[in-house]
Design a protein around this motif. Sequence first.
Motif, PDB file in Angstrom:
ATOM      1  N   LYS A 121      47.940 -20.510 -23.406  1.00 31.05           N
ATOM      2  CA  LYS A 121      46.664 -19.086 -23.270  1.00 31.05           C
ATOM      3  C   LYS A 121      46.101 -20.895 -23.039  1.00 31.05           C
ATOM      4  O   LYS A 121      44.443 -20.734 -23.359  1.00 31.05           O
ATOM      5  CB  LYS A 121      46.276 -18.874 -24.853  1.00 31.05           C
ATOM      6  CG  LYS A 121      46.715 -17.160 -25.118  1.00 31.05           C
ATOM      7  CD  LYS A 121      46.762 -16.032 -23.109  1.00 31.05           C
ATOM      8  CE  LYS A 121      46.863 -15.067 -23.708  1.00 31.05           C
ATOM      9  NZ  LYS A 121      46.969 -14.046 -22.275  1.00 31.05           N
ATOM     10  N   GLU A 291      44.517 -16.180 -32.397  1.00 35.14           N
ATOM     11  CA  GLU A 291      42.655 -15.428 -32.265  1.00 35.14           C
ATOM     12  C   GLU A 291      42.045 -16.016 -33.286  1.00 35.14           C
ATOM     13  O   GLU A 291      41.089 -16.670 -33.177  1.00 35.14           O
ATOM     14  CB  GLU A 291      43.116 -13.924 -31.988  1.00 35.14           C
ATOM     15  CG  GLU A 291      43.879 -13.754 -30.106  1.00 35.14           C
ATOM     16  CD  GLU A 291      43.154 -12.625 -29.939  1.00 35.14           C
ATOM     17  OE1 GLU A 291      42.315 -12.173 -29.913  1.00 35.14           O
ATOM     18  OE2 GLU A 291      44.902 -12.065 -29.112  1.00 35.14           O
ATOM     19  N   ASP A 309      41.223 -17.964 -23.973  1.00 39.40           N
ATOM     20  CA  ASP A 309      41.043 -16.607 -23.526  1.00 39.40           C
ATOM     21  C   ASP A 309      39.949 -15.856 -24.851  1.00 39.40           C
ATOM     22  O   ASP A 309      39.319 -14.584 -24.517  1.00 39.40           O
ATOM     23  CB  ASP A 309      42.033 -15.478 -23.500  1.00 39.40           C
ATOM     24  CG  ASP A 309      42.731 -16.209 -25.176  1.00 39.40           C
ATOM     25  OD1 ASP A 309      42.773 -16.579 -25.116  1.00 39.40           O
ATOM     26  OD2 ASP A 309      43.222 -14.887 -25.521  1.00 39.40           O
TER      27      ASP A 309
END
Length: 354
Positions: A121, A291, A309
């Motif tokens: 990502k 994340e 993201d």
Amino acid sequence: MRSNLKPIAAASGALILGVTATACGGASTADSKAKEVTVYSADGLKSEKGDGFYDKVFKDFEQRTGIKVNYVEGGSGEVVQRLTREKSNTKADVVVTLPPFVQQAAGKGLLASYKPRGSEKVADGNKDADGKWTSVVNNYFCFIYNSKELKQPPKSWEDLLDGKLKGKLQYSTPGVAGDGTAVLVKAMHDFGGKDAAMGYLKKLQANNVGPSSSTGQLAPKTDKGELLVANGDVQMNYANMKTMPHQGIFFPAAGAAGKPTTFALPYAAGLVKGAPHTANGQKFLDYLLSEDVQREVSAVGGGFAARTDIKAADKNAAALAGIMKGVEIFQPDWADVDKNLRSYVADWKTATGS
């Protein structure tokens, strides 16, 4: 990124490993099964008050994995120099530093290939294609000024030559500090080449206090008014505004009519080749790009998430967007900087008499 190498206690309060300054030869004597990971890092992400990004990351990582983080902080170039000295007796498991020093570490064979979970990502320009390093916190080069003494920031490089800044301006040493090297990168871009940049920096020397191996030390001096202008980076300077409120961030333009410019200067992390705790180093890199941690980059660390993201919506993210509004971002040729850094620094020393 900015300071002399110094062992620091991790957020958990664990003691730092006794890391020698030079390699003594042979394989690492560390216990490969120990529940610990040693991180060499440029400064800016850990707070002396214990409320910084690293402080939370280290504490949470240990709670989740049982792996203690041993932390050693230094200038961007210094951490790579230390890895080089210790190559035959590796002490570190993970290194976090800035361009062009992370590319330098890869070129010297100091980093192992490993693509952490989540690195897919990260934008291609912010990671090594072979997995030698990946950005974990995005950041941008900047200058700072004392907002109490100067009601408006300097707008251009020319403004930094003003006589009122004599003895009140300082930037960290190119080739030693990542932000100091960034001064050269931005000057060469804004002035259209090396010779013009060195000519300008020669003139700027009339106001410059002198070399500093630590960019981090310049922020408190600027906040107190000992300096009126210094170099820095957005993440570090925004994060420490809580305790140093008289700092203002600015980006000098090439000329009075030009746009302010800057470039990305990310914290990039890599797994050290021959690391004594390779598996723990891999787990730590995976965690940095998870994340949950990436969402804390702005909320806790005052920086920019490396993962594309992650769309941060906290108040810090909004403030950072405001700081960057209207600033033109260019892409340095890091391969050229890595290849020619030694000669660029030599030219800078000649031009400035440093």
